[in-house]
Design a protein around this motif. Structure first.
Motif, PDB file in Angstrom:
ATOM      1  N   GLY A   1       0.820  -1.197   0.000  1.00  0.00           N
ATOM      2  CA  GLY A   1       0.000   0.000   0.000  1.00  0.00           C
ATOM      3  C   GLY A   1       0.854   1.247   0.000  1.00  0.00           C
ATOM      4  O   GLY A   1       2.029   1.219   0.390  1.00  0.00           O
ATOM      5  N   LEU A   2       0.283   2.343  -0.432  1.00  0.00           N
ATOM      6  CA  LEU A   2       1.049   3.586  -0.521  1.00  0.00           C
ATOM      7  C   LEU A   2       1.500   4.088   0.843  1.00  0.00           C
ATOM      8  O   LEU A   2       2.471   4.846   0.931  1.00  0.00           O
ATOM      9  CB  LEU A   2       0.223   4.654  -1.233  1.00  0.00           C
ATOM     10  CG  LEU A   2      -0.091   4.363  -2.703  1.00  0.00           C
ATOM     11  CD1 LEU A   2      -0.952   5.469  -3.284  1.00  0.00           C
ATOM     12  CD2 LEU A   2       1.187   4.187  -3.516  1.00  0.00           C
TER      13      LEU A   2
ATOM     14  N   ALA B   1      -2.121   4.552 -10.720  1.00  0.00           N
ATOM     15  CA  ALA B   1      -3.207   5.531 -10.752  1.00  0.00           C
ATOM     16  C   ALA B   1      -3.444   6.117  -9.368  1.00  0.00           C
ATOM     17  O   ALA B   1      -3.607   7.337  -9.205  1.00  0.00           O
ATOM     18  CB  ALA B   1      -4.479   4.880 -11.285  1.00  0.00           C
ATOM     19  N   THR B   2      -3.432   5.260  -8.365  1.00  0.00           N
ATOM     20  CA  THR B   2      -3.655   5.704  -6.993  1.00  0.00           C
ATOM     21  C   THR B   2      -2.499   6.571  -6.505  1.00  0.00           C
ATOM     22  O   THR B   2      -2.701   7.580  -5.817  1.00  0.00           O
ATOM     23  CB  THR B   2      -3.830   4.492  -6.063  1.00  0.00           C
ATOM     24  OG1 THR B   2      -4.881   3.671  -6.558  1.00  0.00           O
ATOM     25  CG2 THR B   2      -4.171   4.924  -4.652  1.00  0.00           C
ATOM     26  N   ALA B   3      -1.270   6.198  -6.892  1.00  0.00           N
ATOM     27  CA  ALA B   3      -0.087   6.950  -6.455  1.00  0.00           C
ATOM     28  C   ALA B   3      -0.097   8.365  -7.011  1.00  0.00           C
ATOM     29  O   ALA B   3       0.214   9.329  -6.299  1.00  0.00           O
ATOM     30  CB  ALA B   3       1.176   6.214  -6.882  1.00  0.00           C
ATOM     31  N   VAL B   4      -0.457   8.509  -8.297  1.00  0.00           N
ATOM     32  CA  VAL B   4      -0.505   9.850  -8.881  1.00  0.00           C
ATOM     33  C   VAL B   4      -1.595  10.678  -8.203  1.00  0.00           C
ATOM     34  O   VAL B   4      -1.397  11.859  -7.893  1.00  0.00           O
ATOM     35  CB  VAL B   4      -0.722   9.767 -10.401  1.00  0.00           C
ATOM     36  CG1 VAL B   4      -0.918  11.159 -10.992  1.00  0.00           C
ATOM     37  CG2 VAL B   4       0.459   9.081 -11.079  1.00  0.00           C
ATOM     38  N   ASP B   5      -2.722  10.068  -7.950  1.00  0.00           N
ATOM     39  CA  ASP B   5      -3.809  10.778  -7.258  1.00  0.00           C
ATOM     40  C   ASP B   5      -3.377  11.238  -5.874  1.00  0.00           C
ATOM     41  O   ASP B   5      -3.808  12.296  -5.396  1.00  0.00           O
ATOM     42  CB  ASP B   5      -5.044   9.877  -7.142  1.00  0.00           C
ATOM     43  CG  ASP B   5      -5.816   9.775  -8.446  1.00  0.00           C
ATOM     44  OD1 ASP B   5      -5.572  10.598  -9.345  1.00  0.00           O
ATOM     45  OD2 ASP B   5      -6.643   8.849  -8.575  1.00  0.00           O
ATOM     46  N   ALA B   6      -2.519  10.433  -5.221  1.00  0.00           N
ATOM     47  CA  ALA B   6      -2.091  10.731  -3.855  1.00  0.00           C
ATOM     48  C   ALA B   6      -0.815  11.570  -3.807  1.00  0.00           C
ATOM     49  O   ALA B   6      -0.282  11.817  -2.727  1.00  0.00           O
ATOM     50  CB  ALA B   6      -1.884   9.426  -3.083  1.00  0.00           C
ATOM     51  N   ASP B   7      -0.308  11.985  -4.976  1.00  0.00           N
ATOM     52  CA  ASP B   7       0.897  12.812  -5.065  1.00  0.00           C
ATOM     53  C   ASP B   7       2.132  12.093  -4.530  1.00  0.00           C
ATOM     54  O   ASP B   7       3.026  12.712  -3.948  1.00  0.00           O
ATOM     55  CB  ASP B   7       0.686  14.138  -4.339  1.00  0.00           C
ATOM     56  CG  ASP B   7       1.622  15.235  -4.842  1.00  0.00           C
ATOM     57  OD1 ASP B   7       1.949  15.210  -6.044  1.00  0.00           O
ATOM     58  OD2 ASP B   7       2.028  16.094  -4.042  1.00  0.00           O
TER      59      ASP B   7
END
Length: 230
Positions: A41-42, A74-80
């Motif tokens: 997870g991030l 996709a989630t990582a880019v959304d979460a910066d």
């Protein structure tokens, strides 16, 4: 400090100079052919690096782990979260951002210049028209909202920035030893003639001594972003 996740797709396509420039712990995972692929997870990582490989970026039926990679990016880019995608990794990143993949659209193998067309904190370390190693036949469209950073006539999208993510179609992560490994790996050079292999080896001896320090500086800039996240 949380580690940087490095996702690999082939044993000979490791992080190379990326790991040297990061100055941070790394956690390597290969989930390419796992039906129940699970990536950290991030909240467990400080950044994500996705490396190259010979498979098609959209071949989820053949390599089901690609779906998990795309979802994580996709989630990582959304979460910066800092993201770096190299070659296949850039293509997976582009797909994660809603772009299109074009199979066998432009084969580029060997050392050749790219034109840097926009300023970027990381990519700028390579200069305005660096000679870099290309090893691909697929291309992507520029994702919506992303900034085009580098281009060639054959491959219009050679690098792009999308928020916290940098995608590179070419391979600045290689040093001389890693290039030797590639040139002795049948999966890499099976379609090349001995003359083409010798040409790449000669070009590597000419260009890598100057390129490798600049690439290490670029990856160190990525490392600063990673350490800032902690």
């Amino acid at each position: 400090m949380r580690p940087v996740l490095v996702v690999m797709h082939a044993p000979h396509e490791g992080p190379g100079l990326i790991a040297r420039g990061l100055d941070a712990p790394i956690r390597v995972r290969t989930v390419l052919d796992l039906d129940d692929a699970r990536l950290p997870g991030l909240d467990e990582v400080s950044g994500v690096v996705v490396m190259g490989g010979p498979m098609d970026a959209d071949d989820v039926p053949g390599h089901p782990g690609l779906a998990a990679e795309r979802a994580l990016l996709a989630t990582a880019v959304d979460a910066d979260v800092p993201v770096l995608g190299v070659c296949l990794g850039m293509q997976i990143l582009a797909l994660a951002l809603g772009s299109r993949l074009h199979l066998r659209a432009a084969t580029e193998i060997g050392f050749a210049p790219v034109d840097v067309v926009a300023e970027d904190l990381m990519l700028g370390a390579l200069g305005e028209r660096p000679t870099v190693l290309h090893w691909h036949s697929d291309t992507v469209d520029l994702p919506s909202g992303a900034t085009l950073l580098a281009s060639t006539a054959a491959t219009p999208v050679q690098a792009f920035r999308a928020g916290s993510a940098l995608g590179l179609q070419f391979h600045p992560e290689l040093d001389a030893g890693m290039l030797d490994l590639w040139l002795s790996t049948p999966d890499m050079v099976g379609d090349l003639s001995p003359e083409e292999i010798d040409e790449i080896r000669t070009a590597g001896a000419e260009h890598l001594p100057g390129l490798a320090p600049a690439a290490t500086k670029m990856f160190a800039a990525f490392g600063e972003l990673v350490r800032a996240r902690g």
